[in-house]
Design a protein around this motif. Structure first.
Motif, PDB file in Angstrom:
ATOM      1  N   PRO A  61       0.832  -1.207   0.000  1.00  0.00           N
ATOM      2  CA  PRO A  61       0.000   0.000   0.000  1.00  0.00           C
ATOM      3  C   PRO A  61       0.866   1.257   0.000  1.00  0.00           C
ATOM      4  CG  PRO A  61       0.102  -0.913   2.193  1.00  0.00           C
ATOM      5  CD  PRO A  61       0.865  -1.866   1.297  1.00  0.00           C
ATOM      6  N   LEU A  62       0.408   2.274  -0.715  1.00  0.00           N
ATOM      7  CA  LEU A  62       1.063   3.572  -0.727  1.00  0.00           C
ATOM      8  C   LEU A  62      -0.036   4.596  -0.435  1.00  0.00           C
ATOM      9  CD1 LEU A  62       3.470   4.910  -3.466  1.00  0.00           C
ATOM     10  CD2 LEU A  62       1.806   6.341  -2.343  1.00  0.00           C
ATOM     11  N   THR A  63       0.075   5.300   0.681  1.00  0.00           N
ATOM     12  CA  THR A  63      -0.929   6.286   1.054  1.00  0.00           C
ATOM     13  C   THR A  63      -0.506   7.652   0.547  1.00  0.00           C
ATOM     14  OG1 THR A  63      -1.565   5.000   2.988  1.00  0.00           O
ATOM     15  CG2 THR A  63      -2.214   7.319   2.951  1.00  0.00           C
ATOM     16  N   ILE A  64      -1.371   8.258  -0.236  1.00  0.00           N
ATOM     17  CA  ILE A  64      -1.134   9.566  -0.855  1.00  0.00           C
ATOM     18  C   ILE A  64      -2.058  10.559  -0.150  1.00  0.00           C
ATOM     19  CG2 ILE A  64      -1.190  10.855  -3.024  1.00  0.00           C
ATOM     20  CD1 ILE A  64      -1.299   7.895  -4.316  1.00  0.00           C
ATOM     21  N   ARG A  65      -1.493  11.684   0.327  1.00  0.00           N
ATOM     22  CA  ARG A  65      -2.285  12.704   1.006  1.00  0.00           C
ATOM     23  C   ARG A  65      -2.135  14.033   0.272  1.00  0.00           C
ATOM     24  NH1 ARG A  65      -0.222   9.451   4.897  1.00  0.00           N
ATOM     25  NH2 ARG A  65      -1.717   8.582   6.368  1.00  0.00           N
ATOM     26  N   TRP A  66      -3.209  14.806   0.227  1.00  0.00           N
ATOM     27  CA  TRP A  66      -3.152  16.102  -0.431  1.00  0.00           C
ATOM     28  C   TRP A  66      -4.025  17.105   0.303  1.00  0.00           C
ATOM     29  CZ3 TRP A  66      -5.913  11.974  -2.053  1.00  0.00           C
ATOM     30  CH2 TRP A  66      -7.283  12.147  -2.174  1.00  0.00           C
ATOM     31  N   THR A  67      -3.701  18.370   0.106  1.00  0.00           N
ATOM     32  CA  THR A  67      -4.499  19.497   0.571  1.00  0.00           C
ATOM     33  C   THR A  67      -4.520  20.523  -0.548  1.00  0.00           C
ATOM     34  OG1 THR A  67      -3.803  19.117   2.850  1.00  0.00           O
ATOM     35  CG2 THR A  67      -4.747  21.279   2.337  1.00  0.00           C
ATOM     36  N   ASP A  68      -5.708  20.956  -0.922  1.00  0.00           N
ATOM     37  CA  ASP A  68      -5.893  21.961  -1.967  1.00  0.00           C
ATOM     38  C   ASP A  68      -6.343  23.252  -1.289  1.00  0.00           C
ATOM     39  OD1 ASP A  68      -6.727  23.572  -4.104  1.00  0.00           O
ATOM     40  OD2 ASP A  68      -7.659  21.932  -5.184  1.00  0.00           O
ATOM     41  N   THR A  69      -5.659  24.357  -1.561  1.00  0.00           N
ATOM     42  CA  THR A  69      -5.964  25.628  -0.906  1.00  0.00           C
ATOM     43  C   THR A  69      -7.017  26.457  -1.645  1.00  0.00           C
ATOM     44  OG1 THR A  69      -4.156  26.746  -2.061  1.00  0.00           O
ATOM     45  CG2 THR A  69      -3.649  25.761   0.094  1.00  0.00           C
ATOM     46  N   ILE A  70      -7.507  25.996  -2.776  1.00  0.00           N
ATOM     47  CA  ILE A  70      -8.499  26.735  -3.553  1.00  0.00           C
ATOM     48  C   ILE A  70      -9.882  26.131  -3.293  1.00  0.00           C
ATOM     49  CG2 ILE A  70      -9.223  27.466  -5.857  1.00  0.00           C
ATOM     50  CD1 ILE A  70      -6.552  28.660  -4.975  1.00  0.00           C
ATOM     51  N   PRO A  71     -10.756  26.835  -2.564  1.00  0.00           N
ATOM     52  CA  PRO A  71     -12.075  26.274  -2.232  1.00  0.00           C
ATOM     53  C   PRO A  71     -12.936  25.962  -3.457  1.00  0.00           C
ATOM     54  CG  PRO A  71     -11.679  28.314  -1.005  1.00  0.00           C
ATOM     55  CD  PRO A  71     -10.541  28.151  -1.962  1.00  0.00           C
ATOM     56  N   GLU A  72     -12.710  26.661  -4.571  1.00  0.00           N
ATOM     57  CA  GLU A  72     -13.511  26.433  -5.769  1.00  0.00           C
ATOM     58  C   GLU A  72     -13.161  25.127  -6.485  1.00  0.00           C
ATOM     59  OE1 GLU A  72     -13.437  30.413  -4.466  1.00  0.00           O
ATOM     60  OE2 GLU A  72     -11.710  29.367  -5.294  1.00  0.00           O
ATOM     61  N   ASP A  73     -12.004  24.549  -6.194  1.00  0.00           N
ATOM     62  CA  ASP A  73     -11.628  23.274  -6.823  1.00  0.00           C
ATOM     63  C   ASP A  73     -12.520  22.170  -6.271  1.00  0.00           C
ATOM     64  OD1 ASP A  73      -9.649  24.489  -8.303  1.00  0.00           O
ATOM     65  OD2 ASP A  73      -8.025  23.894  -6.945  1.00  0.00           O
ATOM     66  N   ALA A  74     -13.262  21.532  -7.149  1.00  0.00           N
ATOM     67  CA  ALA A  74     -14.214  20.506  -6.720  1.00  0.00           C
ATOM     68  C   ALA A  74     -13.549  19.163  -6.441  1.00  0.00           C
ATOM     69  CB  ALA A  74     -15.294  20.332  -7.775  1.00  0.00           C
ATOM     70  N   CYS A  75     -12.542  18.805  -7.254  1.00  0.00           N
ATOM     71  CA  CYS A  75     -11.962  17.479  -7.092  1.00  0.00           C
ATOM     72  C   CYS A  75     -10.575  17.409  -7.713  1.00  0.00           C
ATOM     73  CB  CYS A  75     -12.874  16.420  -7.701  1.00  0.00           C
ATOM     74  SG  CYS A  75     -13.153  16.592  -9.473  1.00  0.00           S
ATOM     75  N   VAL A  76      -9.860  16.327  -7.385  1.00  0.00           N
ATOM     76  CA  VAL A  76      -8.524  16.081  -7.932  1.00  0.00           C
ATOM     77  C   VAL A  76      -8.457  14.657  -8.465  1.00  0.00           C
ATOM     78  CG1 VAL A  76      -7.353  17.676  -6.359  1.00  0.00           C
ATOM     79  CG2 VAL A  76      -7.513  15.277  -5.748  1.00  0.00           C
TER      80      VAL A  76
END
Length: 146
Positions: A61-76
């Motif tokens: 398993p490889l756990t990938i974590r992210w944080t997006d600082t733009i509230p308008e971004d719906a998804c990645v």
């Protein structure tokens, strides 16, 4: 990055400056710049528990974590890259993952044994993205396989 191109027509080897035109071309810096915008991206430590030599065994398993600082971004979406080539969309399917922050645990597939790999998190429109560190995928050590 905008680039202005001027096109000069010629007739029988003679320039016709009165008929020349300029156009602006906007280039997306893409993978070559490794530029991250608005997203931070991290991976879980590799198999030996260190970040210095990132490697993951096939099937682990490889756990990938992210944080997006733009509230308008719906998804990645999460992509596996080697050099400037997408190898696969990690989160699969037509949909994408919530953008604001999250994690995704990916089982490293057997079909990829390579070095120089990276993960990119990107919004579908490409306005926000991040590149993770380089890593390798290796075959499992036969002595540890049960």
């Amino acid at each position: 990055m905008p680039i202005v191109v001027t096109i000069m027509p010629f007739s029988n080897g003679v320039a016709l400056p009165g008929a020349s035109q300029s156009l602006t071309v906007n280039l997306d810096s893409g993978e070559a710049s490794n530029e991250s915008r608005n997203i931070t991206l991290t991976y879980s430590p590799s198999g030996d528990g260190h970040y210095a030599h990132l490697f993951y065994e096939q099937g682990s398993p490889l756990t990938i974590r992210w944080t997006d600082t733009i509230p308008e971004d719906a998804c990645v979406n999460l992509y596996l890259f080697q050099t400037a080539r997408i190898l696969l969309k990690i989160n699969g399917g037509p949909g994408c993952l919530p953008a604001s922050s999250g994690s995704y645990t990916w089982t490293v597939p057997d079909g990829y044994g390579a070095s120089g790999l990276r993960i990119m998190a990107s919004t579908p429109d490409g306005t926000s993205r991040a590149w993770g560190p380089l890593f390798s995928i290796v075959r499992p050590d036969p002595s540890t396989v049960q």
